[in-house]
Design a protein around this motif. Structure first.
Motif, mmCIF file in Angstrom:
data_model
loop_
_atom_site.group_PDB
_atom_site.id
_atom_site.type_symbol
_atom_site.label_atom_id
_atom_site.label_comp_id
_atom_site.label_asym_id
_atom_site.label_seq_id
_atom_site.Cartn_x
_atom_site.Cartn_y
_atom_site.Cartn_z
ATOM 1 N N ALA A 123 0.928 -1.251 -0.039
ATOM 2 C CA ALA A 123 0.075 -0.013 -0.009
ATOM 3 C C ALA A 123 0.652 1.229 -0.342
ATOM 4 N N ILE A 124 2.050 1.331 0.925
ATOM 5 C CA ILE A 124 2.777 2.260 0.653
ATOM 6 C C ILE A 124 3.259 2.518 -0.711
ATOM 7 N N LEU A 125 3.831 1.693 -1.108
ATOM 8 C CA LEU A 125 4.473 1.794 -2.586
ATOM 9 C C LEU A 125 3.416 2.302 -3.589
ATOM 10 N N TYR A 126 2.242 1.527 -3.667
ATOM 11 C CA TYR A 126 1.135 2.108 -4.402
ATOM 12 C C TYR A 126 0.726 3.585 -4.311
ATOM 13 N N MET A 127 0.663 3.913 -3.106
ATOM 14 C CA MET A 127 0.327 5.314 -2.862
ATOM 15 C C MET A 127 1.522 6.260 -3.170
ATOM 16 N N LEU A 128 2.546 5.923 -2.944
ATOM 17 C CA LEU A 128 3.746 6.694 -3.100
ATOM 18 C C LEU A 128 3.707 7.085 -4.852
ATOM 19 N N ARG A 129 3.541 5.825 -5.461
ATOM 20 C CA ARG A 129 3.163 5.992 -6.940
ATOM 21 C C ARG A 129 2.342 6.969 -7.460
ATOM 22 N N ASP A 130 1.113 6.889 -6.578
ATOM 23 C CA ASP A 130 -0.080 7.789 -6.969
ATOM 24 C C ASP A 130 0.097 9.018 -6.762
ATOM 25 N N GLU A 131 1.054 9.549 -5.750
ATOM 26 C CA GLU A 131 1.251 11.013 -5.244
ATOM 27 C C GLU A 131 2.609 11.440 -6.171
ATOM 28 N N ASP A 132 3.647 10.816 -6.380
ATOM 29 C CA ASP A 132 4.886 11.039 -6.704
ATOM 30 C C ASP A 132 5.043 10.670 -8.376
ATOM 31 N N GLY A 133 4.183 9.938 -8.672
ATOM 32 C CA GLY A 133 4.344 9.732 -10.212
ATOM 33 C C GLY A 133 5.515 8.687 -10.381
ATOM 34 N N GLY A 134 5.803 8.350 -11.702
ATOM 35 C CA GLY A 134 6.795 7.198 -12.059
ATOM 36 C C GLY A 134 6.584 6.012 -11.616
ATOM 37 N N GLU A 135 7.594 4.884 -11.763
ATOM 38 C CA GLU A 135 7.318 3.685 -11.649
ATOM 39 C C GLU A 135 7.114 3.216 -10.036
ATOM 40 N N LEU A 136 6.443 2.103 -9.956
ATOM 41 C CA LEU A 136 6.405 1.646 -8.615
ATOM 42 C C LEU A 136 7.473 1.231 -8.128
ATOM 43 N N LYS A 137 7.912 1.520 -6.828
ATOM 44 C CA LYS A 137 8.933 1.047 -6.435
ATOM 45 C C LYS A 137 8.823 -0.418 -5.884
ATOM 46 N N ARG A 138 9.894 -1.006 -5.514
ATOM 47 C CA ARG A 138 9.750 -2.349 -5.417
ATOM 48 C C ARG A 138 10.246 -3.052 -3.873
ATOM 49 N N GLN A 139 9.670 -4.100 -3.670
ATOM 50 C CA GLN A 139 9.438 -4.599 -2.223
ATOM 51 C C GLN A 139 10.290 -6.265 -2.206
ATOM 52 N N ILE A 140 10.906 -6.126 -1.241
ATOM 53 C CA ILE A 140 11.568 -7.444 -0.890
ATOM 54 C C ILE A 140 10.868 -8.176 0.403
ATOM 55 N N ALA A 141 10.278 -9.242 0.412
ATOM 56 C CA ALA A 141 9.622 -9.683 1.412
ATOM 57 C C ALA A 141 10.180 -10.704 2.310
ATOM 58 N N ILE A 142 10.411 -10.493 3.777
ATOM 59 C CA ILE A 142 10.960 -11.538 4.427
ATOM 60 C C ILE A 142 9.878 -12.138 5.330
ATOM 61 N N PRO A 143 9.098 -12.985 5.061
ATOM 62 C CA PRO A 143 7.905 -13.326 6.086
ATOM 63 C C PRO A 143 8.501 -14.184 7.474
ATOM 64 N N THR A 144 7.985 -13.942 8.386
ATOM 65 C CA THR A 144 8.126 -14.659 9.713
ATOM 66 C C THR A 144 6.892 -15.220 10.277
ATOM 67 N N THR A 145 5.727 -15.283 9.358
ATOM 68 C CA THR A 145 4.659 -16.173 9.533
ATOM 69 C C THR A 145 4.362 -17.049 8.367
ATOM 70 N N LEU A 146 3.140 -17.656 8.497
ATOM 71 C CA LEU A 146 2.623 -18.494 7.369
ATOM 72 C C LEU A 146 1.477 -17.777 6.508
ATOM 73 N N SER A 147 1.324 -16.681 6.569
ATOM 74 C CA SER A 147 0.108 -15.944 6.015
ATOM 75 C C SER A 147 0.364 -16.180 4.627
ATOM 76 N N ALA A 148 1.557 -15.966 4.139
ATOM 77 C CA ALA A 148 1.571 -16.024 2.396
ATOM 78 C C ALA A 148 1.022 -14.638 1.730
ATOM 79 N N ALA A 149 1.055 -13.737 2.485
ATOM 80 C CA ALA A 149 0.531 -12.277 1.803
ATOM 81 C C ALA A 149 1.572 -12.072 0.550
ATOM 82 N N GLU A 150 2.809 -12.456 0.915
ATOM 83 C CA GLU A 150 3.967 -12.206 -0.054
ATOM 84 C C GLU A 150 3.718 -12.549 -1.509
#
Length: 390
Positions: A123-150
């Motif tokens: 959500a942070i990256l999505y809203m930053l793109r909406d406000e600042d324009g340009g390409e969507l910045k990237r995320q690297i996920a390091i999960p510590t639970t089994l919820s699988a949102a990544e």
């Protein structure tokens, strides 16, 4: 001899499309993989400075975030740590995270923790793109639970009115994922096991989710086998890293990345969980413990022949004999899910979370998206989640 058409025999309707999410570059897995995988993934996305996004408990009560900070500092890529992400990703934390990202001069996020930090980062990256324009910045996920949102292209967060809402974009899937089971040792038992039930929820609901192709459903069968096997073992042997690593892989199989046109709840159990979670402060893993078995039991009566066949097929992978009846097979699967929740010590009810019984019709209506079909069945399902029936 007559031949059934595809319409008369729905199990033969094997057609569809599968594509990988555009943004996901790779998944590294294995105990101790953090230090070797993080530089490789950063190089793949061209990331030079990272903002770590995590939660307060993980930051203050464990050394997990410190290990990630040290790995980034070793490459002079550490831009700061933002840990004001609460359960269900409240919008206030997302807005503050946007400010932290800009102040850090970061060009990517490393999300550490469960589903809330991962979804909040999207959500942070999505809203930053909406406000600042340009390409969507990237995320690297390091999960510590089994919820699988990544593994998804969508993100859920809680808006100013306290309602769970979602956003979706193919580019939102994390660019890299690190499954290092050693980093999960500090995860509280109830959180670890209940998010494991969330993975069970993913695997089961993908068996009847529209547009999920058969090879993915086969992965879900194996995920169910591993989750039913290793969750009780992990409860009995909480420091066994090899079991935890197998569970992380099972979580991955339960929600294998897919390119779907629309991001939405997988099925009724997830839809109910979304409406119960943020509004009544129930963790998503616990909502799955509450809603999955009753949902599958309802499917035994209301699902299509095709969906019942897929659900019935899970018994073979769980080393359980069939009953000779599709309806009874599906009901048996519901019983097995219910027993697993009990064996893991995760039984609860809506009374414990102070969900007003008068809210039941509203919750059912919201979960069904305003559709009237199955409304009374869903109301009855919810009423059954209290200590005593209504």
């Amino acid at each position: 001899m007559s031949v059934l058409s595809a319409e008369e025999h729905p199990s033969t309707q094997l057609r569809g499309f599968y594509g990988w999410t555009d943004s996901l570059k790779g998944v590294y897995y294995g105990p101790g993989s953090l230090t070797t995988a993080l530089p490789k993934l950063r190089a793949m996305i061209g990331g030079t400075k990272a903002l770590i996004v995590t939660g307060k408990s993980l930051y203050h009560k464990t050394d997990v975030v410190k290990k990630v900070e040290e790995a980034l500092e070793a490459d002079d890529a550490y831009g700061g740590t933002f840990y004001e992400i609460g359960e269900h990703s409240p919008i206030a934390g997302i807005r503050a995270g946007m400010t932290a990202f800009r102040n850090a001069g970061a060009d990517h996020i490393v999300a550490v923790g469960g589903g809330s930090p991962v979804d909040a980062s999207k959500a942070i990256l999505y809203m930053l793109r909406d406000e600042d324009g340009g390409e969507l910045k990237r995320q690297i996920a390091i999960p510590t639970t089994l919820s699988a949102a990544e593994y998804t292209v969508g993100a859920g967060y809680t808006n100013d009115e306290g309602n769970k809402v979602s956003l979706s974009d193919q580019a939102l899937a994390p660019s890299g994922i690190i499954l290092d089971a050693e980093l999960t040792l500090a995860t509280p038992e109830r959180l670890w096991l209940s998010t494991g039930m969330r993975a069970v929820d993913h695997a089961v609901e993908n068996l009847y989710r529209p547009l999920v192709i058969p090879p993915i459903k086969a992965l879900c069968y194996q995920a169910l086998r591993d989750l039913f096997t290793y969750l009780p073992q992990s409860k009995a042997n909480p420091t066994d890293v090899s079991i935890r690593q197998k569970l992380q892989i099972a979580s991955w199989m339960s929600l294998w990345p897919m390119k779907l046109e629309n991001y939405s709840a997988l099925g009724l159990s997830h839809a109910l969980g979304h409406k119960l979670g943020a509004a009544y402060s129930i963790p998503h893993g616990i909502t799955s413990c509450l809603t999955l078995a009753p949902t599958v039991r309802l499917k035994a009566r209301t699902a299509s022949q095709e969906d019942k066949e897929w659900l019935s097929g899970a018994l073979f992978y769980l080393r359980e004999s069939g009953t000779g009846s599709l309806d009874k097979d599906v009901a048996k699967l519901a019983d097995l899910i219910d027993r697993l929740v009990t064996d893991l010590g995760l039984k609860s009810n809506l009374d414990q979370y102070s969900v007003p019984r008068t809210d039941v019709p509203k919750i059912a209506e919201l979960a069904l998206g305003g559709q009237t079909k199955d409304f009374f069945d869903v109301v009855a399902l919810l009423e059954g989640l209290y200590t005593t029936s209504v």
